[in-house]
Design an enzyme around this catalytic site. Structure first.
Site, PDB file in Angstrom:
ATOM      1  N   HIS A  78       0.847  -1.185   0.000  1.00  0.00           N
ATOM      2  CA  HIS A  78       0.000   0.000   0.000  1.00  0.00           C
ATOM      3  C   HIS A  78       0.885   1.238   0.000  1.00  0.00           C
ATOM      4  O   HIS A  78       1.698   1.425   0.892  1.00  0.00           O
ATOM      5  CB  HIS A  78      -0.927   0.007   1.225  1.00  0.00           C
ATOM      6  CG  HIS A  78      -2.092  -0.934   1.091  1.00  0.00           C
ATOM      7  ND1 HIS A  78      -3.374  -0.591   1.435  1.00  0.00           N
ATOM      8  CD2 HIS A  78      -2.163  -2.197   0.618  1.00  0.00           C
ATOM      9  CE1 HIS A  78      -4.192  -1.615   1.180  1.00  0.00           C
ATOM     10  NE2 HIS A  78      -3.466  -2.600   0.691  1.00  0.00           N
ATOM     11  N   TYR A 207      -9.380   5.761   6.704  1.00  0.00           N
ATOM     12  CA  TYR A 207      -9.556   6.150   8.107  1.00  0.00           C
ATOM     13  C   TYR A 207     -10.572   7.280   8.095  1.00  0.00           C
ATOM     14  O   TYR A 207     -10.267   8.376   7.609  1.00  0.00           O
ATOM     15  CB  TYR A 207      -8.239   6.631   8.709  1.00  0.00           C
ATOM     16  CG  TYR A 207      -7.234   5.522   8.983  1.00  0.00           C
ATOM     17  CD1 TYR A 207      -6.448   4.987   7.969  1.00  0.00           C
ATOM     18  CD2 TYR A 207      -7.083   5.007  10.274  1.00  0.00           C
ATOM     19  CE1 TYR A 207      -5.532   3.978   8.226  1.00  0.00           C
ATOM     20  CE2 TYR A 207      -6.161   3.993  10.547  1.00  0.00           C
ATOM     21  CZ  TYR A 207      -5.394   3.487   9.515  1.00  0.00           C
ATOM     22  OH  TYR A 207      -4.484   2.481   9.785  1.00  0.00           O
ATOM     23  N   PRO A 298      -5.076   0.709  18.688  1.00  0.00           N
ATOM     24  CA  PRO A 298      -4.828   0.103  17.371  1.00  0.00           C
ATOM     25  C   PRO A 298      -4.732   1.089  16.211  1.00  0.00           C
ATOM     26  O   PRO A 298      -4.254   0.712  15.141  1.00  0.00           O
ATOM     27  CB  PRO A 298      -6.029  -0.828  17.180  1.00  0.00           C
ATOM     28  CG  PRO A 298      -7.110  -0.247  18.026  1.00  0.00           C
ATOM     29  CD  PRO A 298      -6.422   0.388  19.199  1.00  0.00           C
ATOM     30  N   LYS A 302       0.448  -0.016  15.085  1.00  0.00           N
ATOM     31  CA  LYS A 302       1.855  -0.016  15.474  1.00  0.00           C
ATOM     32  C   LYS A 302       2.259  -1.213  16.341  1.00  0.00           C
ATOM     33  O   LYS A 302       3.460  -1.481  16.499  1.00  0.00           O
ATOM     34  CB  LYS A 302       2.180   1.280  16.249  1.00  0.00           C
ATOM     35  CG  LYS A 302       2.341   2.488  15.358  1.00  0.00           C
ATOM     36  CD  LYS A 302       3.677   2.481  14.638  1.00  0.00           C
ATOM     37  CE  LYS A 302       3.786   3.508  13.547  1.00  0.00           C
ATOM     38  NZ  LYS A 302       3.824   2.971  12.192  1.00  0.00           N
ATOM     39  N   TYR A 390       3.554   6.560   9.895  1.00  0.00           N
ATOM     40  CA  TYR A 390       2.738   5.393   9.519  1.00  0.00           C
ATOM     41  C   TYR A 390       3.600   4.304   8.886  1.00  0.00           C
ATOM     42  O   TYR A 390       3.448   3.114   9.179  1.00  0.00           O
ATOM     43  CB  TYR A 390       1.636   5.834   8.546  1.00  0.00           C
ATOM     44  CG  TYR A 390       0.524   4.823   8.388  1.00  0.00           C
ATOM     45  CD1 TYR A 390      -0.667   4.948   9.112  1.00  0.00           C
ATOM     46  CD2 TYR A 390       0.652   3.739   7.536  1.00  0.00           C
ATOM     47  CE1 TYR A 390      -1.687   4.028   8.986  1.00  0.00           C
ATOM     48  CE2 TYR A 390      -0.368   2.799   7.398  1.00  0.00           C
ATOM     49  CZ  TYR A 390      -1.532   2.946   8.116  1.00  0.00           C
ATOM     50  OH  TYR A 390      -2.528   2.022   7.999  1.00  0.00           O
TER      51      TYR A 390
HETATM   52  C1  DHB Z   1      -5.789  -2.853  10.448  1.00  0.00           C
HETATM   53  C2  DHB Z   1      -5.780  -2.584  11.802  1.00  0.00           C
HETATM   54  C3  DHB Z   1      -5.371  -1.353  12.249  1.00  0.00           C
HETATM   55  O1  DHB Z   1      -5.341  -1.073  13.575  1.00  0.00           O
HETATM   56  C4  DHB Z   1      -4.990  -0.365  11.364  1.00  0.00           C
HETATM   57  O2  DHB Z   1      -4.628   0.853  11.832  1.00  0.00           O
HETATM   58  C5  DHB Z   1      -4.984  -0.631  10.015  1.00  0.00           C
HETATM   59  C6  DHB Z   1      -5.395  -1.884   9.560  1.00  0.00           C
HETATM   60  C7  DHB Z   1      -6.246  -4.193   9.949  1.00  0.00           C
HETATM   61  O3  DHB Z   1      -6.565  -5.046  10.778  1.00  0.00           O
HETATM   62  O4  DHB Z   1      -6.296  -4.390   8.735  1.00  0.00           O
END
Ligand code: DHB
Length: 397
Positions: A78, A207, A298, A302, A390
């Site tokens: 990505h 997001y 989450p 990270k 990121y």
């Molecule tokens: C996923 C989980 C995340 O916390 C995130 O920021 C991006 C992707 C996932 O499970 O695909």
């Protein structure tokens, strides 16, 4: 009781998740012996649904150390993400901004690759262990007591113990209160995570911030998608049928020509989150790594990346000790690892607070939040800051 069977190794690794197995793998490549003790069965870990984003540094370590190149073949590179707010999407172009990418490759697959490689290399990994306890970390001879899957009691003697035993770490709890400091932050939200049988709604992750709360649109395969929406930490998945779930997503993501592709929900869980750091990450002969020492919310994915970074730094310390006798890199392990841990704590906190909507948000805080989002997406510097964090900061000191 018959005596414990005594076995010896150089590094005893408590915890056979990705962090513990990666450490064992890296050590083995340099001829350093380790034994991994894990309470769960291999199958149980393989079936746990976890996050999916790997930083480029994590991918490079997996590929360069010969774990597997499956991440490059089966994972999806990505080159950006979308931040969506006020009904509009804004792309953060990682390649243009910082020349890096991330890979969508679930943590469960990372575990399976590592487990397969350790098995192929004859690594000593004891899954389904019980009654694990650690001893002697303050003095010269640390040991791990455990009972293996066949019911035999062992005393594992080692030079060092690596505590990679996750957020409910037994290892961490053996460190006296006077010798550690804990940092906590609680958040007033959680994530409702689903797997759904549906085609991809977007090529990249979205997001989304909205007055109704946050949502994250991620992917897994052509036919199964992973998505999350912000919910109350006390939410019960049983109160949510498919229609109610999709309505929550629609009200946060759809609009201005964008419509999520829906389908049957095949898995649903509430993910509670908090920030936690245990310092220092070393006590005597015990070194903590990954979730045993820190957890992040989450948002930004990270957790696994930090754990792998800890392991890389710990490996360098152990390797240097066994090759030269010098403890210098082991002595700076905690400081080196924490440098990145706190950057990631800040990034995860920042992404969480910028994108989620507190239930009690007043007009000011809502308008301020949109101002913050606009200040990020309308500035190349703002976008580059997000992109660098990121995709993963360069390896630390
Ligand atoms: C996923 C989980 C995340 O916390 C995130 O920021 C991006 C992707 C996932 O499970 O695909």
């Amino acid at each position: 009781m018959a005596g414990r069977k005594v076995i010896t190794t150089q590094v005893a690794i408590v915890g056979g998740g990705p962090a513990g197995l990666m450490l064992s793998h890296l050590l083995a490549k340099e001829g350093i012996d380790s034994t991994v003790i894990e309470l769960r069965s291999r199958q149980e870990i393989s079936e746990t649904v976890r996050a999916g984003i790997l930083e480029h540094g994590t991918v490079n370590l997996l590929v360069d150390s010969g774990v597997s190149d499956r991440v490059l073949r089966d994972g999806d590179r990505h080159d950006g993400i979308e931040l969506r707010f006020n009904g509009e999407s804004h792309r953060i172009d990682f390649q243009d901004l910082v020349g890096e990418s991330v890979w969508l490759y679930p943590q469960t697959d990372v575990f399976m690759d590592l487990a397969a490689r350790r098995e192929a290399d004859g690594g000593d990994v004891r899954y389904s262990a019980t009654d694990t306890s650690i001893h002697g970390i303050h003095g010269g001879s640390p040991t791990v007591w455990f009972t293996d899957a066949d019911g035999t009691d062992y005393e594992l003697r080692a030079d060092f113990i690596a505590g990679a035993d996750g957020s409910r770490s037994h290892c961490r709890m053996q460190i006296p209160e006077a010798d550690r400091k804990w940092y906590f932050h609680e958040y007033p939200f959680a994530w409702f995570g689903i797997l759904a049988e549906a085609p991809r709604s977007s090529e990249e992750l979205i997001y989304a911030n909205s007055a109704n709360g946050f949502a994250l649109i991620s992917q897994r395969t052509e036919t199964v998608q992973r998505m999350y929406f912000q919910c109350d930490p006390g939410e019960d998945v049983n109160n949510w049928d498919d229609e109610r779930i999709w309505e929550a997503f629609r009200s946060r993501v759809n609009g201005n020509g964008f419509e999520l592709k829906e389908g049957p929900v095949i898995d649903k869980t509430v993910l509670k989150f908090r920030s936690f750091v245990h310092t220092p990450m070393r006590h005597g002969k015990l070194f903590l790594a990954g979730d045993a020492a820190h957890t992040v919310p989450p948002t930004g994915a990270k957790g696994l990346n930090l754990a792998i970074q800890d392991v890389r730094v710990l490996f360098e310390g152990l390797d240097s000790f066994y090759k030269t006798g010098s403890t210098r890199l082991l002595d700076v392990y905690s400081d080196r690892a924490l440098d990145r841990v706190w950057k990631a704590q800040h990034f995860s906190y920042w992404m969480t607070s910028m994108l989620h909507t507190p239930a009690e948000a007043d007009d000011f805080s809502r308008a301020r939040q949109l101002g913050e989002l606009n200040s990020v997406v309308s500035s190349r510097h703002g976008r580059a800051y997000l992109a660098e964090a990121y995709t993963g900061w360069p390896a630390g000191r």
